[in-house]
Design a protein around this motif. Structure first.
Motif, PDB file in Angstrom:
ATOM      1  N   LYS A   1      -8.087   6.363  -7.134  1.00 21.10           N
ATOM      2  CA  LYS A   1      -7.807   7.568  -7.924  1.00 21.10           C
ATOM      3  C   LYS A   1      -7.050   8.599  -7.090  1.00 21.10           C
ATOM      4  CE  LYS A   1      -9.918  10.849 -11.092  1.00 21.10           C
ATOM      5  NZ  LYS A   1      -8.637  11.079 -11.716  1.00 21.10           N
ATOM      6  N   LEU A   2      -7.475   8.766  -5.842  1.00 22.06           N
ATOM      7  CA  LEU A   2      -6.824   9.720  -4.946  1.00 22.06           C
ATOM      8  C   LEU A   2      -5.346   9.377  -4.767  1.00 22.06           C
ATOM      9  CD1 LEU A   2      -7.781  12.137  -3.169  1.00 22.06           C
ATOM     10  CD2 LEU A   2      -8.000  10.503  -1.308  1.00 22.06           C
ATOM     11  N   MET A   3      -5.050   8.105  -4.576  1.00 20.72           N
ATOM     12  CA  MET A   3      -3.665   7.685  -4.359  1.00 20.72           C
ATOM     13  C   MET A   3      -2.843   7.777  -5.641  1.00 20.72           C
ATOM     14  SD  MET A   3      -1.797   6.899  -1.894  1.00 20.72           S
ATOM     15  CE  MET A   3      -0.550   5.886  -1.153  1.00 20.72           C
ATOM     16  N   GLU A   4      -3.461   7.483  -6.777  1.00 23.54           N
ATOM     17  CA  GLU A   4      -2.735   7.559  -8.051  1.00 23.54           C
ATOM     18  C   GLU A   4      -2.476   8.999  -8.481  1.00 23.54           C
ATOM     19  OE1 GLU A   4      -5.261   5.285 -10.641  1.00 23.54           O
ATOM     20  OE2 GLU A   4      -4.281   3.400 -10.113  1.00 23.54           O
ATOM     21  N   ASP A   5      -3.419   9.891  -8.212  1.00 26.03           N
ATOM     22  CA  ASP A   5      -3.321  11.276  -8.676  1.00 26.03           C
ATOM     23  C   ASP A   5      -2.527  12.179  -7.735  1.00 26.03           C
ATOM     24  OD1 ASP A   5      -4.895  10.456 -10.757  1.00 26.03           O
ATOM     25  OD2 ASP A   5      -6.698  11.528 -10.117  1.00 26.03           O
ATOM     26  N   ASN A   6      -2.254  11.705  -6.537  1.00 30.43           N
ATOM     27  CA  ASN A   6      -1.556  12.519  -5.541  1.00 30.43           C
ATOM     28  C   ASN A   6      -0.367  11.740  -5.005  1.00 30.43           C
ATOM     29  OD1 ASN A   6      -3.543  14.917  -5.031  1.00 30.43           O
ATOM     30  ND2 ASN A   6      -4.808  13.083  -5.141  1.00 30.43           N
ATOM     31  N   ASP A   7       0.472  12.416  -4.289  1.00 29.91           N
ATOM     32  CA  ASP A   7       1.636  11.782  -3.682  1.00 29.91           C
ATOM     33  C   ASP A   7       1.644  12.115  -2.195  1.00 29.91           C
ATOM     34  OD1 ASP A   7       3.979  10.354  -3.467  1.00 29.91           O
ATOM     35  OD2 ASP A   7       5.246  11.993  -4.175  1.00 29.91           O
ATOM     36  N   PRO A   8       0.681  11.522  -1.446  1.00 29.18           N
ATOM     37  CA  PRO A   8       0.556  11.884  -0.029  1.00 29.18           C
ATOM     38  C   PRO A   8       1.700  11.329   0.813  1.00 29.18           C
ATOM     39  CG  PRO A   8      -0.878  10.046  -0.525  1.00 29.18           C
ATOM     40  CD  PRO A   8      -0.274  10.489  -1.835  1.00 29.18           C
ATOM     41  N   GLN A   9       2.000  12.041   1.876  1.00 25.17           N
ATOM     42  CA  GLN A   9       2.975  11.539   2.837  1.00 25.17           C
ATOM     43  C   GLN A   9       2.352  10.440   3.697  1.00 25.17           C
ATOM     44  OE1 GLN A   9       2.612  14.792   2.171  1.00 25.17           O
ATOM     45  NE2 GLN A   9       4.626  15.674   1.908  1.00 25.17           N
ATOM     46  N   LEU A  10       1.004  10.480   3.826  1.00 25.22           N
ATOM     47  CA  LEU A  10       0.290   9.498   4.633  1.00 25.22           C
ATOM     48  C   LEU A  10      -1.076   9.238   4.020  1.00 25.22           C
ATOM     49  CD1 LEU A  10      -0.066   7.802   7.283  1.00 25.22           C
ATOM     50  CD2 LEU A  10      -0.881   9.921   8.363  1.00 25.22           C
ATOM     51  N   MET A  11      -1.458   7.964   3.974  1.00 23.68           N
ATOM     52  CA  MET A  11      -2.813   7.591   3.571  1.00 23.68           C
ATOM     53  C   MET A  11      -3.402   6.775   4.708  1.00 23.68           C
ATOM     54  SD  MET A  11      -4.052   5.439   0.268  1.00 23.68           S
ATOM     55  CE  MET A  11      -5.744   5.364  -0.216  1.00 23.68           C
ATOM     56  N   ILE A  12      -4.563   7.184   5.183  1.00 25.30           N
ATOM     57  CA  ILE A  12      -5.272   6.463   6.232  1.00 25.30           C
ATOM     58  C   ILE A  12      -6.435   5.747   5.553  1.00 25.30           C
ATOM     59  CG2 ILE A  12      -6.566   6.669   8.377  1.00 25.30           C
ATOM     60  CD1 ILE A  12      -4.872   9.185   8.960  1.00 25.30           C
ATOM     61  N   LEU A  13      -6.429   4.419   5.647  1.00 25.63           N
ATOM     62  CA  LEU A  13      -7.342   3.582   4.873  1.00 25.63           C
ATOM     63  C   LEU A  13      -8.236   2.745   5.763  1.00 25.63           C
ATOM     64  CD1 LEU A  13      -8.196   2.246   2.131  1.00 25.63           C
ATOM     65  CD2 LEU A  13      -6.286   0.659   2.486  1.00 25.63           C
ATOM     66  N   ASP A  14      -9.546   2.892   5.582  1.00 20.73           N
ATOM     67  CA  ASP A  14     -10.518   2.014   6.219  1.00 20.73           C
ATOM     68  C   ASP A  14     -10.652   0.767   5.339  1.00 20.73           C
ATOM     69  OD1 ASP A  14     -12.563   0.951   7.744  1.00 20.73           O
ATOM     70  OD2 ASP A  14     -14.077   2.372   7.078  1.00 20.73           O
ATOM     71  N   LEU A  15     -10.850  -0.385   5.942  1.00 23.69           N
ATOM     72  CA  LEU A  15     -11.029  -1.607   5.147  1.00 23.69           C
ATOM     73  C   LEU A  15     -12.464  -1.823   4.713  1.00 23.69           C
ATOM     74  CD1 LEU A  15      -8.798  -4.261   6.967  1.00 23.69           C
ATOM     75  CD2 LEU A  15      -8.293  -2.949   4.899  1.00 23.69           C
TER      76      LEU A  15
END
Length: 128
Positions: A43-57
């Motif tokens: 939801k965070l990625m779909e609702d926003n347009d970040p320059q960077l996303m840091i993702l834990d697996l």
């Protein structure tokens, strides 16, 4: 450096706080959003347009690959803005993430100072 938006998908409060601190040291104007689960991360990625996303697996209820697969199908142009930052040192996880199109794969350090330096390097290289 101008204000930017970074989305952090991380369930560990300590890892998030260390990451937040490192990001703020690199650019105090950064706006940081956080999700603690796969569903919230999507939801965070779909609702926003970040320059960077840091993702834990390693997230509760699923792994971060679910997020990566969804983004690859729904908004593939954003994959290049994702850095996987995880405790996994499995070479297959690294290969899989990079094949999906993320910009980088980093393994978290247990040493807080090294952790901070890694996040600062990710910020620097991802946004330059």
């Amino acid at each position: 450096m101008p204000p930017i938006l970074v989305c952090f998908v991380e369930d560990s409060d300590l890892d998030f706080e260390l990451g937040r601190m490192a990001i703020q040291l690199e650019n105090p104007l950064t706006r940081i959003l956080r999700a603690k689960s796969c569903q919230d991360g999507l939801k965070l990625m779909e609702d926003n347009d970040p320059q960077l996303m840091i993702l834990d697996l390693n997230l509760p209820g699923c792994d971060g690959f679910r997020i990566l697969k969804h983004i690859a199908q729904a908004i593939p142009d954003r994959l290049r803005r994702i850095v996987v930052f995880t405790t996994s040192s499995n070479p297959q996880d690294r290969t899989r993430a990079l094949e999906l199109g993320v910009s980088d794969f980093q393994t978290k350090s247990a040493d807080p100072e090294e952790y901070l330096q890694t996040v600062r390097r990710m910020m620097s290289s991802s946004l330059s």
